[in-house]
Design an enzyme around this catalytic site. Structure first.
Site, short mmCIF file in Angstrom:
data_model
loop_
_atom_site.label_atom_id
_atom_site.label_comp_id
_atom_site.label_asym_id
_atom_site.label_seq_id
_atom_site.Cartn_x
_atom_site.Cartn_y
_atom_site.Cartn_z
N LYS A 79 39.92 38.05 31.99
CA LYS A 79 41.23 38.36 31.43
C LYS A 79 41.44 37.50 30.20
O LYS A 79 41.39 36.27 30.27
CB LYS A 79 42.33 38.09 32.46
CG LYS A 79 43.73 38.36 31.93
CD LYS A 79 44.76 38.26 33.03
CE LYS A 79 46.16 38.44 32.48
NZ LYS A 79 47.17 38.33 33.53
N LYS A 107 40.18 42.91 31.20
CA LYS A 107 41.52 43.18 30.70
C LYS A 107 41.76 42.41 29.41
O LYS A 107 41.47 41.22 29.40
CB LYS A 107 42.52 42.74 31.76
CG LYS A 107 43.94 42.90 31.40
CD LYS A 107 44.78 42.44 32.53
CE LYS A 107 46.21 42.45 32.09
NZ LYS A 107 47.07 41.81 33.03
#
Ligand code: PBG
Length: 324
Positions: free
Chosen positions: A195, A248
């Protein structure tokens, strides 16, 4: 064989030939739709920067779940907006917390819908960081204990998958440990393994009211410049017991999705995040692009890059297009 003996256009001549040789297909079964659950009753409010996406109170979930299932989408991921926030984010693991109640409601009223939950502190802390602060820094090890409590409380409420998004070191092992100790060894962990500290989360922070009051998330989320480090992060999560690896954001990180797909044999998920969705909507509203076609091409590209699972605010629209 080269031109004029070989002509790639031969197989593009009509729709039947094109679909015969199509390498990638999207299906609504791969999609996860995010839901924002807010405290209160009778609330269904559209998020200004995310047209078509609503904050819903628990009593509104059954109706929403029905629509989602009727489109052929079998999965949601939940984010919570609690009534009160505090520095330790204690609402995150309260037995009657907004997410715990939401899980029960969904499992009761729509048992066929798989419920994943975001495991993080940022929506519950008064300072908006993803962990507890010690000397203005997010303290990794103190946060782990709370994350484990959150995951356990979600599993106890009936969550099908828990998805830690905090980016603390060691959290997958901690969560796996507490779940196993409490007989939830069959609850998978979908780890937000990779992330990035991204500006594409802007609309989400409005939607979930979780922008950090001070500072940013660069001391725990990854540097957008790093790709090899993504492999290391993913390796750690695999070793700690992750079942699904997530990347992400998605569109700006297709290379990362592709590398993870090559390097690991776990299922790969990608999160098409709020800013990536909002840009399509905004340009569509101005008439500058066809928002449906751009959404479809975007989600297809995420799949083509290697994502088996796609989380998107456009999941319902995409499913409608797929159902044709
Ligand atoms: C919480 C969390 C965030 C997102 C998912 N989980 C925000 C953040 O890290 O700031 C972003 C999702 C999106 O932008 O759609 N940790």
């Amino acid at each position: 064989m080269v031109f004029p003996d070989y002509r790639p256009r031969r197989l593009r001549r009509n729709v039947q030939l094109r679909s015969l040789i199509r390498e990638t297909r999207l299906s609504s079964e791969q999609l996860i739709y995010p839901l924002f659950v807010i405290h209160g009753k009778g609330v269904r409010e559209e998020i200004p920067s995310m047209p078509g996406v609503f904050r819903l109170s628990v009593d509104q979930l059954a109706k929403e779940a029905k629509e989602i299932l009727s489109l052929g989408i079998n999965h949601v991921i939940l984010f919570g907006l609690p009534e009160k926030k505090d520095p330790a984010g204690s609402g995150s693991h309260a037995k009657d917390g907004v997410i715990q109640r939401a899980i029960k409601e969904l499992k009761n009223k729509a048992p066929g819908l798989m419920v994943s939950t975001d495991v993080c502190l940022c929506e519950y802390t008064s300072h908006g960081h993803c962990g507890v602060l010690v000397d203005k820094q997010v303290d990794n090890d103190a946060t782990l204990e709370i994350l484990a409590k959150i995951a356990l409380s979600h599993a106890q409420a009936g969550a099908d998958i828990v998805a830690p998004s905090d980016m603390m070191d060691g959290r997958v092992a901690e969560i796996r440990g507490i779940l196993d100790e409490n007989n939830f060894e069959m609850v998978p962990i979908m780890s937000y393994a990779v992330k990035y500290a991204s500006a594409f989360y802007g609309p989400f922070r409005d939607a979930a009211d979780c922008a950090p009051q001070e500072g940013d998330r660069q001391a725990y989320q990854m540097d957008p410049a790093n790709a090899r480090e993504a492999l290391r992060e993913a390796t750690l999560d695999v070793d700690e017991g992750a079942d699904i690896l997530m990347v992400k954001p998605a569109v700006a990180y297709l290379d990362i999705i592709s590398r993870l797909k090559d390097e690991f044999d776990l299922p790969i998920a990608a999160y098409h995040v709020s800013g990536e969705y909002a840009m399509i909507k905004a340009a569509g509203e101005r008439g500058w692009i066809d928002p449906e076609k751009v959404l479809a091409e975007t989600l297809l590209s995420i799949h083509r890059a290697g994502a088996d699972i796609i989380i998107s605010y456009g999941a319902k629209e995409m499913a409608k297009m797929l159902n044709g």
